[in-house]
Design an enzyme around this catalytic site. Structure first.
Site, PDB file in Angstrom:
ATOM      1  N   LYS A 174       0.844  -1.205   0.000  1.00  0.00           N
ATOM      2  CA  LYS A 174       0.000   0.000   0.000  1.00  0.00           C
ATOM      3  C   LYS A 174       0.875   1.249   0.000  1.00  0.00           C
ATOM      4  O   LYS A 174       0.591   2.217  -0.712  1.00  0.00           O
ATOM      5  CB  LYS A 174      -0.943  -0.017   1.216  1.00  0.00           C
ATOM      6  CG  LYS A 174      -2.067  -1.041   1.065  1.00  0.00           C
ATOM      7  CD  LYS A 174      -2.807  -1.333   2.357  1.00  0.00           C
ATOM      8  CE  LYS A 174      -3.787  -2.486   2.165  1.00  0.00           C
ATOM      9  NZ  LYS A 174      -4.363  -3.005   3.410  1.00  0.00           N
TER      10      LYS A 174
ATOM     11  N   GLN B 223      -4.050  -1.639   9.770  1.00  0.00           N
ATOM     12  CA  GLN B 223      -3.989  -2.953   9.111  1.00  0.00           C
ATOM     13  C   GLN B 223      -4.639  -4.008  10.003  1.00  0.00           C
ATOM     14  O   GLN B 223      -4.376  -4.093  11.190  1.00  0.00           O
ATOM     15  CB  GLN B 223      -2.525  -3.323   8.801  1.00  0.00           C
ATOM     16  CG  GLN B 223      -2.367  -4.617   8.036  1.00  0.00           C
ATOM     17  CD  GLN B 223      -3.009  -4.596   6.645  1.00  0.00           C
ATOM     18  OE1 GLN B 223      -2.948  -3.608   5.927  1.00  0.00           O
ATOM     19  NE2 GLN B 223      -3.646  -5.696   6.270  1.00  0.00           N
TER      20      GLN B 223
ATOM     21  N   ASP C 222     -10.352   3.763   4.795  1.00  0.00           N
ATOM     22  CA  ASP C 222     -10.504   2.314   4.616  1.00  0.00           C
ATOM     23  C   ASP C 222     -11.955   1.883   4.899  1.00  0.00           C
ATOM     24  O   ASP C 222     -12.293   0.715   4.745  1.00  0.00           O
ATOM     25  CB  ASP C 222      -9.531   1.595   5.571  1.00  0.00           C
ATOM     26  CG  ASP C 222      -9.181   0.196   5.104  1.00  0.00           C
ATOM     27  OD1 ASP C 222      -9.288  -0.073   3.884  1.00  0.00           O
ATOM     28  OD2 ASP C 222      -8.808  -0.643   5.949  1.00  0.00           O
TER      29      ASP C 222
END
Ligand code: NAP
Length: 283
Positions: A55, A99, A122
């Protein structure tokens, strides 16, 4: 019946990232600040380390800076929440990615909720789930958002269609179903307690497989002409759909790899630029 057409996520993702990169460059010119994504990783799980690095690399190539926060595996919920609150308050950070997974001793929901909704690129907070469910503007969960873009790209209008989502995780199945519902599909969720999965899937005009079980959905379960979206990614580049048999029955199908996968990061980058534009108020 002829074979299904492939839904090319790699090509669509490339276009989305190119567009995000142009907007990132324009924003940097106008505001003097590049969009910045903070990535937070707890522990050193090799797959998570790889995902975060990937990413960050993709961000760099798109002109988005990233700030990485690596926390030890023994980090407590309070410490993680404190880190996320500090990033939420930092005007130099426009988007935050925690994450997943964070380790079983951590209250993951408490951590997600420490992310300011305007930086939730996200799409993991309650606030983002609510806007997705109501079909309102806001950040989407990246994989489900990518799925909807693929459907749009291939002119699949969910309105009035029977959609079956196999999987109900908070980051994938559940928001995918809500996005389809917000677009007027008739949505059924399946999960590990569903009885006779095959007969439910057989009714679907749109199947979204988000399970994490290699080749669970078989061609014989696909209604002829259905659209098949395989979000699964299992060892050996195998999806949650048995591609070889499903391709014979579907009208459109995502390959694994090259279908849903590339759309996830593209959506993350696009939403990071969206967030930066809003926060720097120069869009
Ligand atoms: P997850 O959190 O493990 O959730 C799996 C879901 O599948 C659960 O809702 C579970 O039901 C359901 N399930 C398990 N076995 C089943 C069965 N035999 N029949 C019906 N449903 C069953 O997984 P996830 O994070 O959503 O990920 C799902 C898949 O997507 C994985 O292959 C993952 O690698 C992939 N993925 C891909 C991307 C991408 O960028 N392409 C991103 C994220 C995930 P219960 O709720 O009852 O337990």
């Amino acid at each position: 019946m002829s074979q299904a057409r492939l839904m090319d996520g790699t090509a669509l993702a490339r276009r989305i990232v190119e567009d995000a990169a142009k907007r990132a460059a324009a924003l940097t010119d106008r505001s003097g600040a590049a969009p910045c994504l903070a990535t937070v990783l707890v522990g050193e799980d090799p797959a998570s380390v790889t995902y975060v690095r990937m990413k960050q690399n993709r961000c760099r190539r798109a002109g988005i800076t990233s700030r990485h926060v690596a926390l030890p595996a023994a980090t407590t919920t309070e410490e993680l929440v404190g880190t996320l609150e500090a990033l939420s308050a930092d005007p130099g950070v426009h988007g935050i990615l925690l994450q997943h997974p964070v380790g079983e001793h951590i209250d993951e929901r408490a951590a997600f909720e420490a992310i300011a909704p305007e930086k939730d690129v996200d799409g993991v907070t309650f606030a983002s789930f609510a806007t997705m469910s109501f079909g309102l503007p806001g950040f989407v969960s990246c994989t489900p958002g990518g799925i909807m873009r693929l459907l749009d790209e291939y002119d699949v209008d969910p309105a009035g269609k029977r959609a079956v989502v196999v999987g109900r995780s908070a980051i994938l199945g559940k928001p995918a179903g809500m996005l389809l519902l917000a677009r007027d599909a008739t949505v059924t969720y399946c999960h590990s307690r569903t009885r006779d999965l095959s007969s439910v899937v057989r009714e679907a005009d749109i199947v979204v497989a988000a399970v994490g079980r290699p080749r669970l959905v078989r061609g014989q379960d696909i209604k002829p002409g259905a659209v098949v979206i395989d979000a699964g990614y299992n060892a050996g580049n195998v999806g949650d759909v048995d591609f070889d048999s499903a391709v014979e029955r579907a009208s459109l199908i995502t390959p694994v790899p090259g279908g849903v996968g590339p759309m996830t990061i593209a959506t993350l980058l696009e939403q990071t630029v969206d967030a930066a534009e809003r926060q720097l108020r120069v869009a």
